[in-house]
Design an enzyme around this catalytic site. Structure first.
Site, PDB file in Angstrom:
ATOM      1  N   ARG A 103       0.871  -1.195  -0.044  1.00 15.14           N
ATOM      2  CA  ARG A 103       0.049  -0.088  -0.114  1.00 15.14           C
ATOM      3  C   ARG A 103       0.815   1.326   0.044  1.00 15.14           C
ATOM      4  O   ARG A 103       1.755   1.293   0.736  1.00 15.14           O
ATOM      5  CB  ARG A 103      -0.924  -0.100   1.237  1.00 15.14           C
ATOM      6  CG  ARG A 103      -1.973   0.862   1.553  1.00 15.14           C
ATOM      7  CD  ARG A 103      -2.518   0.824   2.634  1.00 15.14           C
ATOM      8  NE  ARG A 103      -2.048   1.254   3.863  1.00 15.14           N
ATOM      9  CZ  ARG A 103      -2.718   1.484   5.009  1.00 15.14           C
ATOM     10  NH1 ARG A 103      -3.963   1.600   5.006  1.00 15.14           N
ATOM     11  NH2 ARG A 103      -2.019   2.148   6.050  1.00 15.14           N
ATOM     12  N   THR A 107      -1.049   7.650  -0.805  1.00 16.41           N
ATOM     13  CA  THR A 107      -2.210   7.585  -1.531  1.00 16.41           C
ATOM     14  C   THR A 107      -3.154   6.379  -0.827  1.00 16.41           C
ATOM     15  O   THR A 107      -4.358   6.526  -1.312  1.00 16.41           O
ATOM     16  CB  THR A 107      -2.032   7.030  -2.977  1.00 16.41           C
ATOM     17  OG1 THR A 107      -1.490   5.919  -3.299  1.00 16.41           O
ATOM     18  CG2 THR A 107      -1.112   8.369  -3.811  1.00 16.41           C
ATOM     19  N   ASP A 203       1.834  -1.509  12.497  1.00 15.98           N
ATOM     20  CA  ASP A 203       1.923  -2.000  11.155  1.00 15.98           C
ATOM     21  C   ASP A 203       2.506  -3.635  11.278  1.00 15.98           C
ATOM     22  O   ASP A 203       3.520  -3.708  11.594  1.00 15.98           O
ATOM     23  CB  ASP A 203       3.294  -1.271  10.357  1.00 15.98           C
ATOM     24  CG  ASP A 203       3.528  -1.330   9.073  1.00 15.98           C
ATOM     25  OD1 ASP A 203       3.316  -0.800   8.079  1.00 15.98           O
ATOM     26  OD2 ASP A 203       3.901  -2.817   8.747  1.00 15.98           O
ATOM     27  N   ASP A 206       5.623  -4.533   9.961  1.00 17.92           N
ATOM     28  CA  ASP A 206       6.949  -4.180  10.580  1.00 17.92           C
ATOM     29  C   ASP A 206       7.100  -4.982  11.949  1.00 17.92           C
ATOM     30  O   ASP A 206       8.115  -5.207  12.650  1.00 17.92           O
ATOM     31  CB  ASP A 206       7.008  -2.749  10.964  1.00 17.92           C
ATOM     32  CG  ASP A 206       6.995  -1.800   9.793  1.00 17.92           C
ATOM     33  OD1 ASP A 206       7.523  -2.393   8.771  1.00 17.92           O
ATOM     34  OD2 ASP A 206       6.684  -0.604   9.765  1.00 17.92           O
TER      35      ASP A 206
END
Ligand code: PRP
Ligand code: URA
Ligand code: MG
Length: 213
Positions: A103, A107, A203, A206
């Site tokens: 992703r 945006t 995330d 991560d």
């Protein structure tokens, strides 16, 4: 589209530890693995089976086994890889295809950077693994990809989901005449201005594998 939020104390317990920012990567990976196995039990409730007869040491027995063709499990790289072993524990004979998607954090649009899937998925049941259903862009694109190849039954397993992502999926997949189910350990409140699930777990990639460069 059907959304199933798993309602089980063990799922809730593991999810809470996953969310905790103090949980380190090795513990996070172990918990994600265990959580997926619990979710997979629910997600495979409608896996296709056939009736067979086997001979026990005593007599004949009517039984059930997975029907052909084998289901296809599709982890969405990178973070979905952390869900693969937990899924394969329940479906060891499944085949595995890979989709690499990322992703754009500005945006929030998803793009595909890698694909290793059978060309023809006609009549195949597919299990998509992606820990986070946030805006829904990644999962919608992945499902479209599989349906365009002929998949006729899709179940996504997501650790956490946001209502916005579910709405987007409903809209994007409107008119698709195949069953699509999302099985998730939790439906959170909302997305923040950066498209992260709130309260979420941060995330997922991560936290599984360390900060990507
Ligand atoms: O619903 P969306 O708004 O599309 O977001 C969800 C996606 O974002 C994360 O992937 P990311 O792009 O961070 O890639 P990674 O797995 O390599 O970290 C996550 O693993 C999902 O694939
Ligand atoms: O909260 C989120 C949203 C997208 N991707 C993640 O890894 N986490
Ligand atoms: Mg990521």
């Amino acid at each position: 589209m059907r959304i199933h939020v798993a309602d089980h104390p063990l799922v809730a317990h593991k999810l809470t530890t996953l969310r905790d920012e103090r949980t380190d990567s090795p513990t996070f990976r172990g918990l994600a693995d265990e959580l997926v196995t619990l979710l997979a039990y629910e997600a495979t409730r409608d896996v296709r089976v056939e009736t067979v007869t086997v001979r026990t040491p005593v007599a004949e027995a009517q039984g059930t086994r997975l029907a052909a063709p084998k289901p296809l499990v599709v982890p969405i790289l990178r973070a979905g890889l952390g869900m693969l072993d937990g899924m394969m524990r329940l479906l060891p004979t499944a085949e595995v295809g890979f989709l690499g998607m990322v992703r754009n954090e500005e945006t929030l649009e998803a793009s595909t950077y890698a694909e290793r899937l059978p060309d023809d998925l006609s009549g195949r049941q597919c299990y998509v693994l992606d820990p986070m259903l946030a805006t829904g862009g990644t999962l919608a694109a992945a499902i479209r990809f599989l349906v365009d190849r002929g998949a006729d039954h899709i179940t996504a397993i997501c650790l956490l989901s946001a209502p916005e992502g579910c709405e987007r999926l409903e809209k994007d997949l409107d008119g698709l005449d195949i069953p699509v189910t999302v099985v998730t350990a939790g439906m959170d409140e909302r997305l923040n201005e950066k498209g992260y699930i709130v309260p979420g777990l941060g995330d997922a990639g991560d936290r599984l594998y360390g900060i990507a460069g």
